[in-house]
Design a protein around this motif. Structure first.
Motif, PDB file in Angstrom:
ATOM      1  N   GLU A 110       1.103   2.013  -6.727  1.00 31.89           N
ATOM      2  CA  GLU A 110      -0.084   2.318  -5.654  1.00 31.89           C
ATOM      3  C   GLU A 110      -0.831   3.438  -6.515  1.00 31.89           C
ATOM      4  OE1 GLU A 110      -0.425   2.400  -0.878  1.00 31.89           O
ATOM      5  OE2 GLU A 110       1.261   3.602  -1.874  1.00 31.89           O
ATOM      6  N   SER A 111      -1.977   3.164  -6.627  1.00 30.93           N
ATOM      7  CA  SER A 111      -2.603   4.150  -7.502  1.00 30.93           C
ATOM      8  C   SER A 111      -3.229   5.191  -6.634  1.00 30.93           C
ATOM      9  CB  SER A 111      -4.120   3.453  -8.221  1.00 30.93           C
ATOM     10  OG  SER A 111      -4.911   4.435  -8.668  1.00 30.93           O
ATOM     11  N   LEU A 159      -6.904   6.006  -6.785  1.00 36.27           N
ATOM     12  CA  LEU A 159      -7.843   4.887  -5.965  1.00 36.27           C
ATOM     13  C   LEU A 159      -7.703   5.320  -4.486  1.00 36.27           C
ATOM     14  CD1 LEU A 159      -9.645   2.566  -5.912  1.00 36.27           C
ATOM     15  CD2 LEU A 159      -7.320   1.010  -5.797  1.00 36.27           C
ATOM     16  N   LEU A 187      -3.248   0.383  -0.065  1.00 38.00           N
ATOM     17  CA  LEU A 187      -3.798  -0.669  -0.789  1.00 38.00           C
ATOM     18  C   LEU A 187      -3.197  -2.015  -0.575  1.00 38.00           C
ATOM     19  CD1 LEU A 187      -4.137   1.560  -3.935  1.00 38.00           C
ATOM     20  CD2 LEU A 187      -5.948   1.189  -2.190  1.00 38.00           C
ATOM     21  N   LEU A 192      -7.823  -7.191  -3.880  1.00 39.48           N
ATOM     22  CA  LEU A 192      -7.552  -5.847  -3.703  1.00 39.48           C
ATOM     23  C   LEU A 192      -8.325  -5.569  -2.243  1.00 39.48           C
ATOM     24  CD1 LEU A 192      -6.375  -3.021  -4.803  1.00 39.48           C
ATOM     25  CD2 LEU A 192      -8.465  -2.923  -6.083  1.00 39.48           C
ATOM     26  N   TRP A 205      -7.890  -2.564   1.308  1.00 38.37           N
ATOM     27  CA  TRP A 205      -7.116  -1.255   1.623  1.00 38.37           C
ATOM     28  C   TRP A 205      -7.365  -1.414   3.432  1.00 38.37           C
ATOM     29  CZ3 TRP A 205     -11.986  -0.619  -0.524  1.00 38.37           C
ATOM     30  CH2 TRP A 205     -13.028  -0.056   0.360  1.00 38.37           C
ATOM     31  N   GLN A 250      -6.198  -2.623  -9.387  1.00 38.05           N
ATOM     32  CA  GLN A 250      -6.401  -1.166  -9.177  1.00 38.05           C
ATOM     33  C   GLN A 250      -7.051  -0.589  -9.966  1.00 38.05           C
ATOM     34  OE1 GLN A 250      -2.972   0.680  -6.872  1.00 38.05           O
ATOM     35  NE2 GLN A 250      -1.975  -1.486  -7.053  1.00 38.05           N
TER      36      GLN A 250
END
Length: 378
Positions: free
Chosen positions: A60-61, A64, A87, A232, A234, A261
């Motif tokens: 999980e970045s 980002l 995310l 992708l 969120w 990501q």
């Protein structure tokens, strides 16, 4: 008992469109809300770099999440802790997470009708009671504060979307604030689908977080960022629900693709390219609106945002699925039947997506005008 989930009819129509295309027919795909453009060029280049240098894995970045939090500060004046951002593998799992965090089976959740087909069916799959509030031209096809205040008893939850699918309508700021007040007074929890943010043709859309800090927001890279296939998205959850949301995400979905990501973070630096797509959608919208008289489509939802025309075809049919299938076979233009979005009045509506290139919109208009003009009922 197993929940009965209705099919997404546009998917079946799209399968037929692809079958015809494979057989050599010229098909214009305007059935899905899916940009025909790909991910931004720099995002694709970044993905190539990552493929060559990073084995990737569950991840999980942090960067980002921080960039998404910054988006809310810059665009909406709202402070979001990056830890409130989860995310997801697109907006669809985000909707599942939001609903399952807020509501137990049997809870009643309101949403506008017409509305995105997956709201109804995802809630059914989670054994929630769906209360679809009819919203027509007088309401600009959007649920409002007055309608919410009139629901008796009050529902436990509400899903709002602005811009909305299938109509493209945007809820004005004053009405968003009024909805938030009614929900606070009546104990109604809010899920705000903001997947079409960035795609507005007049006043920009407001985030529900501006008015209801305890709302859950669902968003995605699929629309504005033109990254539907990268899966992708969120959600933004209030601090009290972060642990519950993380527990569900970890068990149900793990993490979104690492490659997506990395690309998504780079996509935030590609705004000129992305705004170029919005300019194309704006032109496509203008072309279709100008063509409506020739098509004989006089009653539409105002497409303030997103990339849809939702039109009343009740003077031509009471079976939108058969109508759209016939339109496909006879012109090669694939559209979406309104019955997906409204199981009551959708039989007399259709949705046309203009998330394609302008030359394809022009081609579709050239094909549809004589076909519509030849229909009984004109």
């Amino acid at each position: 008992m197993i929940a009965r989930i209705e099919p997404f009819h546009a998917i079946a129509l799209s399968r037929e469109a692809h079958r015809l295309e494979a057989a050599g027919r010229s098909i214009l795909h305007m059935e899905f809300g899916q940009p025909s453009t790909g991910a931004p060029a720099a995002a694709i280049a970044r993905a190539h770099q990552i493929l060559d240098s990073d084995p990737m894995g569950y991840w999980e970045s942090p960067a980002l999440k921080e960039r998404i939090a910054l988006l809310y500060r810059e665009r909406h004046g709202v402070e979001v802790d990056p830890e409130q951002v989860l995310l997801t593998c697109g907006a669809s799992p985000g909707l599942v997470l939001a609903l399952s965090c807020l509501f137990a089976p049997g809870a009643r959740v309101a949403t506008a009708r017409p509305g995105y087909v997956a709201y109804r069916n995802t809630m059914k799959a989670l054994y929630l009671d769906v209360e679809e509030v009819p919203c027509g031209p007088a309401e600009r096809y959007q649920i409002g504060a007055a309608a919410l205040a009139a629901l008796d008893p009050a529902p436990e939850g509400l899903i709002v979307a602005s811009p909305a699918n299938p109509t493209g309508t945007i809820i004005p700021a004053t009405e968003m604030a009024a909805i938030a007040r009614v929900c606070a007074e009546r104990g109604i929890r809010i899920i705000s689908d903001e997947i079409y943010h960035g795609l507005s043709y007049g006043e920009p859309a407001h985030s529900m977080l501006e008015y209801a800090p305890d709302a859950i927001v669902v968003n995605s890279f699929s629309k504005y960022f033109s990254m539907a296939g990268w899966r992708l998205g969120w959600i933004v959850v209030p601090p009290a629900l972060v642990d519950a949301a993380r527990a569900r995400m970890g068990n149900l979905f793990l993490t979104p693709p690492s490659l997506a990501q990395h690309a998504g973070l780079t996509a935030f630096d590609c705004l000129p390219e992305l705004e170029g797509h919005v300019a194309s959608y704006r032109r496509n919208r203008e072309l279709l609106l100008a063509a409506l008289p020739a098509l004989g489509l006089g009653e539409i939802a105002p497409p303030d945002g997103a990339f849809y025309i939702y039109a009343d075809i009740g003077h031509l049919t009471n079976d939108s699925l058969s109508f759209c299938m016939r339109l496909l076979h006879e012109t090669g233009v694939a559209t979406a039947p309104g019955v997906d979005f409204d199981p009551v009045d959708g039989y007399r509506h259709m949705r046309i997506s203009f998330a394609v290139s302008t030359d394809r919109v022009e081609d579709a208009i050239a094909r549809m005008v004589p076909w519509f003009q030849a229909q009984p009922g004109r």
